[in-house]
Scaffold this active site. Structure first.
Site, PDB file in Angstrom:
ATOM      1  N   ASP A  67     -11.090  97.415  41.420  1.00 48.53           N
ATOM      2  CA  ASP A  67     -10.550  96.576  42.496  1.00 48.53           C
ATOM      3  C   ASP A  67      -9.482  97.290  43.326  1.00 48.53           C
ATOM      4  OD1 ASP A  67      -8.832  96.567  40.338  1.00 48.53           O
ATOM      5  OD2 ASP A  67      -9.021  94.440  39.924  1.00 48.53           O
ATOM      6  N   ASN A 136      -4.636  84.491  33.231  1.00 48.91           N
ATOM      7  CA  ASN A 136      -5.503  83.369  33.619  1.00 48.91           C
ATOM      8  C   ASN A 136      -6.977  83.652  33.305  1.00 48.91           C
ATOM      9  OD1 ASN A 136      -6.189  85.226  35.545  1.00 48.91           O
ATOM     10  ND2 ASN A 136      -5.726  83.946  37.320  1.00 48.91           N
ATOM     11  N   HIS A 138      -8.726  86.343  34.200  1.00 48.27           N
ATOM     12  CA  HIS A 138      -9.514  87.115  35.168  1.00 48.27           C
ATOM     13  C   HIS A 138      -9.910  88.478  34.609  1.00 48.27           C
ATOM     14  CE1 HIS A 138      -5.725  88.959  37.341  1.00 48.27           C
ATOM     15  NE2 HIS A 138      -6.113  89.715  36.347  1.00 48.27           N
TER      16      HIS A 138
HETATM   17  P1  PGA Z   1      -1.847  93.984  33.270  1.00 48.45           P
HETATM   18  O1  PGA Z   1      -3.053  93.420  34.161  1.00 48.45           O
HETATM   19  O2  PGA Z   1      -2.415  95.111  32.492  1.00 48.45           O
HETATM   20  O3  PGA Z   1      -0.822  94.451  34.289  1.00 48.45           O
HETATM   21  O4  PGA Z   1      -1.381  92.873  32.419  1.00 48.45           O
HETATM   22  C1  PGA Z   1      -4.288  93.193  33.576  1.00 48.45           C
HETATM   23  C2  PGA Z   1      -5.207  92.486  34.536  1.00 48.45           C
HETATM   24  O5  PGA Z   1      -4.705  91.746  35.392  1.00 48.45           O
HETATM   25  O6  PGA Z   1      -6.422  92.664  34.422  1.00 48.45           O
END
Ligand code: PGA
Length: 248
Positions: A67, A136, A138
């Protein structure tokens, strides 16, 4: 789904790195799907160490990142492209032409997503996809509500995600872009093998919902239950809400 639960994040990362190194050993031309985020920083530094010790070469590996924020380019320090350059691409022998990235500054964002999908197809699909998970649920930037059939596309980021990622924007969530480009859920599920990393108690609910809830787009990571080769690599904190593992 398989689970590797480790006593520490360091051990979990080591297990993940060994897995990737093993895959590249078997297939030096591995097509590797990559993720960004705080979870991944040590993972990349360990991979870089392996590369410097000449235990692994990325010279034939091709990479696809999950992404990118709309409106940010590699020149923006908050962009995922910049994150990858700094933490990984600039430090290993990966060839620039073998890196496929979504361009958040493309004039035609839908066309950019199509180009990305075509590039995945042209290499015959992703062999190994690395994922993190949002609080959440995702995966990539496939936020709650994302369809199992979704392809690479432009998405709106949830407030929760923008708040979680404020840590990369000087703590100011208002500065986190409202839109992003993300590999779709179906694109992710098209990978031959998927490895998801989650560390810390703050991810425990999301991991539980992904694994023990019914499959549904409200928790996009639960859609991984449809895939036949997924490995969750967790530390104790992230695994702490899993009933299945608590009872074993
Ligand atoms: P993070 O993000 O490693 O900064 O917790 C993970 C994600 O949002 O997939």
């Amino acid at each position: 789904m398989k689970f590797i639960v480790c006593s520490s994040k360091a051990e979990a990362i080591r297990r993940g790195v060994e897995l990737v190194v093993g895959e590249i050993g078997r297939n030096p031309e591995l097509v590797l799907g990559l993720a960004t985020g705080g979870t991944m920083i040590r993972f990349y530094s360990e991979l870089v160490s392996f590369s410097w010790e000449k235990k692994i070469s990325f010279s034939k590996v091709r990479t696809f990142n999950l992404d990118e924020y709309v409106g940010l380019s590699f020149r923006n320090k908050e962009s995922f492209r910049y994150f990858m350059e700094k933490n990984f691409f600039d430090k290993v022998d990966l060839k620039k032409e073998n890196i496929v990235f979504l361009n958040g500054e493309a004039k035609n964002l839908d066309g950019e997503c199509e180009r990305f999908e075509k590039s995945v197809k042209n290499v015959g699909g992703i062999n190994l996809q690395i994922l993190g998970i949002g609080k959440n649920g995702h995966i990539g930037f496939n936020e709650p509500g994302s369809s199992i059939k979704s392809k690479t596309r432009v998405v709106d980021l949830s407030l929760e995600t923008r708040k979680a990622n404020a840590k990369f924007f000087g703590g100011k969530f208002e500065k986190v872009p409202r839109e992003a480009l993300t590999m779709g859920v179906s694109t992710i599920l098209g990978a031959e093998k998927i490895v998801l990393f989650a560390f810390g108690k703050e991810k425990a609910d999301a991991v539980r919902d992904a694994v023990e809830d019914k499959i549904g787009c409200e928790v996009p990571a639960s859609l991984l239950q449809r895939h036949k080769n997924v490995i969750f690599i967790l530390d104790k904190g992230a695994a702490s809400e899993l009933k299945k593992l608590r009872n074993t």
